[in-house]
Motif scaffolding. Sequence first.
Motif, PDB file in Angstrom:
ATOM      1  N   ASP A  39       0.834  -1.203   0.000  1.00 17.76           N
ATOM      2  CA  ASP A  39       0.000   0.000   0.000  1.00 17.76           C
ATOM      3  C   ASP A  39       0.871   1.256   0.000  1.00 17.76           C
ATOM      4  O   ASP A  39       0.631   2.191  -0.768  1.00 17.76           O
ATOM      5  CB  ASP A  39      -0.923   0.031   1.220  1.00 17.76           C
ATOM      6  CG  ASP A  39      -2.038  -0.997   1.148  1.00 17.76           C
ATOM      7  OD1 ASP A  39      -2.258  -1.578   0.065  1.00 17.76           O
ATOM      8  OD2 ASP A  39      -2.684  -1.227   2.190  1.00 17.76           O
ATOM      9  N   ALA A  40       1.878   1.283   0.865  1.00 24.85           N
ATOM     10  CA  ALA A  40       2.764   2.448   0.948  1.00 24.85           C
ATOM     11  C   ALA A  40       3.522   2.648  -0.356  1.00 24.85           C
ATOM     12  O   ALA A  40       3.616   3.767  -0.863  1.00 24.85           O
ATOM     13  CB  ALA A  40       3.738   2.283   2.115  1.00 24.85           C
ATOM     14  N   LEU A  43       1.516   4.257  -3.076  1.00 20.67           N
ATOM     15  CA  LEU A  43       1.176   5.660  -2.854  1.00 20.67           C
ATOM     16  C   LEU A  43       2.358   6.609  -3.035  1.00 20.67           C
ATOM     17  O   LEU A  43       2.168   7.803  -3.215  1.00 20.67           O
ATOM     18  CB  LEU A  43       0.601   5.838  -1.444  1.00 20.67           C
ATOM     19  CG  LEU A  43      -0.755   5.198  -1.208  1.00 20.67           C
ATOM     20  CD1 LEU A  43      -1.065   5.187   0.291  1.00 20.67           C
ATOM     21  CD2 LEU A  43      -1.835   5.930  -1.973  1.00 20.67           C
ATOM     22  N   ILE A  58       4.999   5.650   6.331  1.00 19.40           N
ATOM     23  CA  ILE A  58       4.668   6.990   5.841  1.00 19.40           C
ATOM     24  C   ILE A  58       5.411   7.267   4.536  1.00 19.40           C
ATOM     25  O   ILE A  58       6.621   7.050   4.455  1.00 19.40           O
ATOM     26  CB  ILE A  58       5.040   8.058   6.890  1.00 19.40           C
ATOM     27  CG1 ILE A  58       4.320   7.773   8.211  1.00 19.40           C
ATOM     28  CG2 ILE A  58       4.725   9.458   6.373  1.00 19.40           C
ATOM     29  CD1 ILE A  58       4.841   8.558   9.394  1.00 19.40           C
ATOM     30  N   ARG A  60       5.339  10.153   0.894  1.00 25.79           N
ATOM     31  CA  ARG A  60       4.830  11.416   0.362  1.00 25.79           C
ATOM     32  C   ARG A  60       4.361  11.214  -1.068  1.00 25.79           C
ATOM     33  O   ARG A  60       4.923  10.428  -1.814  1.00 25.79           O
ATOM     34  CB  ARG A  60       5.931  12.478   0.361  1.00 25.79           C
ATOM     35  CG  ARG A  60       6.354  12.893   1.747  1.00 25.79           C
ATOM     36  CD  ARG A  60       7.351  14.006   1.756  1.00 25.79           C
ATOM     37  NE  ARG A  60       8.374  13.840   0.715  1.00 25.79           N
ATOM     38  CZ  ARG A  60       8.962  14.841   0.086  1.00 25.79           C
ATOM     39  NH1 ARG A  60       8.648  16.076   0.352  1.00 25.79           N
ATOM     40  NH2 ARG A  60       9.888  14.617  -0.820  1.00 25.79           N
ATOM     41  N   ALA A  61       3.332  11.944  -1.435  1.00 23.51           N
ATOM     42  CA  ALA A  61       2.815  11.934  -2.809  1.00 23.51           C
ATOM     43  C   ALA A  61       2.359  13.341  -3.141  1.00 23.51           C
ATOM     44  O   ALA A  61       1.475  13.875  -2.465  1.00 23.51           O
ATOM     45  CB  ALA A  61       1.664  10.945  -2.962  1.00 23.51           C
ATOM     46  N   THR A  64       0.969  15.856  -0.528  1.00 27.39           N
ATOM     47  CA  THR A  64       0.353  15.188   0.613  1.00 27.39           C
ATOM     48  C   THR A  64       1.306  14.151   1.189  1.00 27.39           C
ATOM     49  O   THR A  64       2.283  13.745   0.559  1.00 27.39           O
ATOM     50  CB  THR A  64      -0.955  14.472   0.213  1.00 27.39           C
ATOM     51  OG1 THR A  64      -0.638  13.464  -0.744  1.00 27.39           O
ATOM     52  CG2 THR A  64      -1.963  15.434  -0.349  1.00 27.39           C
ATOM     53  N   GLN A  65       0.975  13.740   2.361  1.00 24.95           N
ATOM     54  CA  GLN A  65       1.704  12.664   3.021  1.00 24.95           C
ATOM     55  C   GLN A  65       0.692  11.572   3.342  1.00 24.95           C
ATOM     56  O   GLN A  65      -0.393  11.859   3.827  1.00 24.95           O
ATOM     57  CB  GLN A  65       2.346  13.201   4.292  1.00 24.95           C
ATOM     58  CG  GLN A  65       3.052  12.160   5.118  1.00 24.95           C
ATOM     59  CD  GLN A  65       3.781  12.807   6.276  1.00 24.95           C
ATOM     60  OE1 GLN A  65       4.820  13.393   6.104  1.00 24.95           O
ATOM     61  NE2 GLN A  65       3.208  12.697   7.461  1.00 24.95           N
ATOM     62  N   HIS A  66       1.045  10.329   3.049  1.00 25.68           N
ATOM     63  CA  HIS A  66       0.150   9.213   3.344  1.00 25.68           C
ATOM     64  C   HIS A  66       0.724   8.427   4.514  1.00 25.68           C
ATOM     65  O   HIS A  66       1.909   8.112   4.539  1.00 25.68           O
ATOM     66  CB  HIS A  66       0.002   8.290   2.132  1.00 25.68           C
ATOM     67  CG  HIS A  66      -0.626   8.959   0.958  1.00 25.68           C
ATOM     68  ND1 HIS A  66      -1.973   9.228   0.892  1.00 25.68           N
ATOM     69  CD2 HIS A  66      -0.084   9.437  -0.178  1.00 25.68           C
ATOM     70  CE1 HIS A  66      -2.242   9.832  -0.250  1.00 25.68           C
ATOM     71  NE2 HIS A  66      -1.112   9.981  -0.919  1.00 25.68           N
ATOM     72  N   ARG A  67      -0.156   8.108   5.423  1.00 24.91           N
ATOM     73  CA  ARG A  67       0.229   7.359   6.625  1.00 24.91           C
ATOM     74  C   ARG A  67      -0.595   6.086   6.661  1.00 24.91           C
ATOM     75  O   ARG A  67      -1.816   6.144   6.796  1.00 24.91           O
ATOM     76  CB  ARG A  67      -0.035   8.236   7.844  1.00 24.91           C
ATOM     77  CG  ARG A  67       0.322   7.612   9.149  1.00 24.91           C
ATOM     78  CD  ARG A  67      -0.011   8.594  10.287  1.00 24.91           C
ATOM     79  NE  ARG A  67       0.243   7.985  11.553  1.00 24.91           N
ATOM     80  CZ  ARG A  67       1.385   8.063  12.216  1.00 24.91           C
ATOM     81  NH1 ARG A  67       2.378   8.778  11.727  1.00 24.91           N
ATOM     82  NH2 ARG A  67       1.537   7.444  13.358  1.00 24.91           N
ATOM     83  N   ILE A  68       0.071   4.960   6.546  1.00 30.70           N
ATOM     84  CA  ILE A  68      -0.600   3.667   6.643  1.00 30.70           C
ATOM     85  C   ILE A  68      -0.456   3.219   8.097  1.00 30.70           C
ATOM     86  O   ILE A  68       0.641   2.885   8.556  1.00 30.70           O
ATOM     87  CB  ILE A  68       0.017   2.621   5.674  1.00 30.70           C
ATOM     88  CG1 ILE A  68      -0.307   2.955   4.219  1.00 30.70           C
ATOM     89  CG2 ILE A  68      -0.515   1.232   5.964  1.00 30.70           C
ATOM     90  CD1 ILE A  68       0.569   3.943   3.602  1.00 30.70           C
ATOM     91  N   GLU A  69      -1.556   3.278   8.827  1.00 29.46           N
ATOM     92  CA  GLU A  69      -1.546   2.900  10.237  1.00 29.46           C
ATOM     93  C   GLU A  69      -1.290   1.400  10.335  1.00 29.46           C
ATOM     94  O   GLU A  69      -2.017   0.596   9.752  1.00 29.46           O
ATOM     95  CB  GLU A  69      -2.888   3.245  10.899  1.00 29.46           C
ATOM     96  CG  GLU A  69      -3.231   4.721  10.874  1.00 29.46           C
ATOM     97  CD  GLU A  69      -2.349   5.552  11.786  1.00 29.46           C
ATOM     98  OE1 GLU A  69      -1.848   5.023  12.802  1.00 29.46           O
ATOM     99  OE2 GLU A  69      -2.151   6.748  11.471  1.00 29.46           O
TER     100      GLU A  69
END
Length: 120
Positions: A39-40, A43, A58, A60-61, A64-69
């Motif tokens: 997933d990370a 993204l 975590i 960046r795209a 934005t920054q994407h955080r996969i919990e």
Amino acid sequence: LAEGWPDVASRVIGMAEDATADRDLPVEINDAWREAFADAAALAKVDNELRVTPDALIVRAAHTQHRIEFETGVTKETTWTIPFLKPMIAVATFWDPDRDGPGVFVGPDLVGLVARSSGR
């Protein structure tokens, strides 16, 4: 190949074996880890860096920054290069991203090192 490769290979293997000889590697790479990593990686658009924290992956795209919990199993934040991690994540069963320097990993019948992101 020239004679130099076996020497390099034995030094890398020696470093990895030394690092794993007296300790268990703390982070299990299981299906959940592989799914979160996939997933990370999907993204990541700005750079190929992945920040691994105790509770997230975590990337960046664009702006934005994407955080996969995800409970990663690490104790401190580290930064890695996604293309370097892909082959390791595919074959590893355990690794140690918390140690200084390259991350040591093991899998069925293998031991190796994966480099951190440059400068981090």
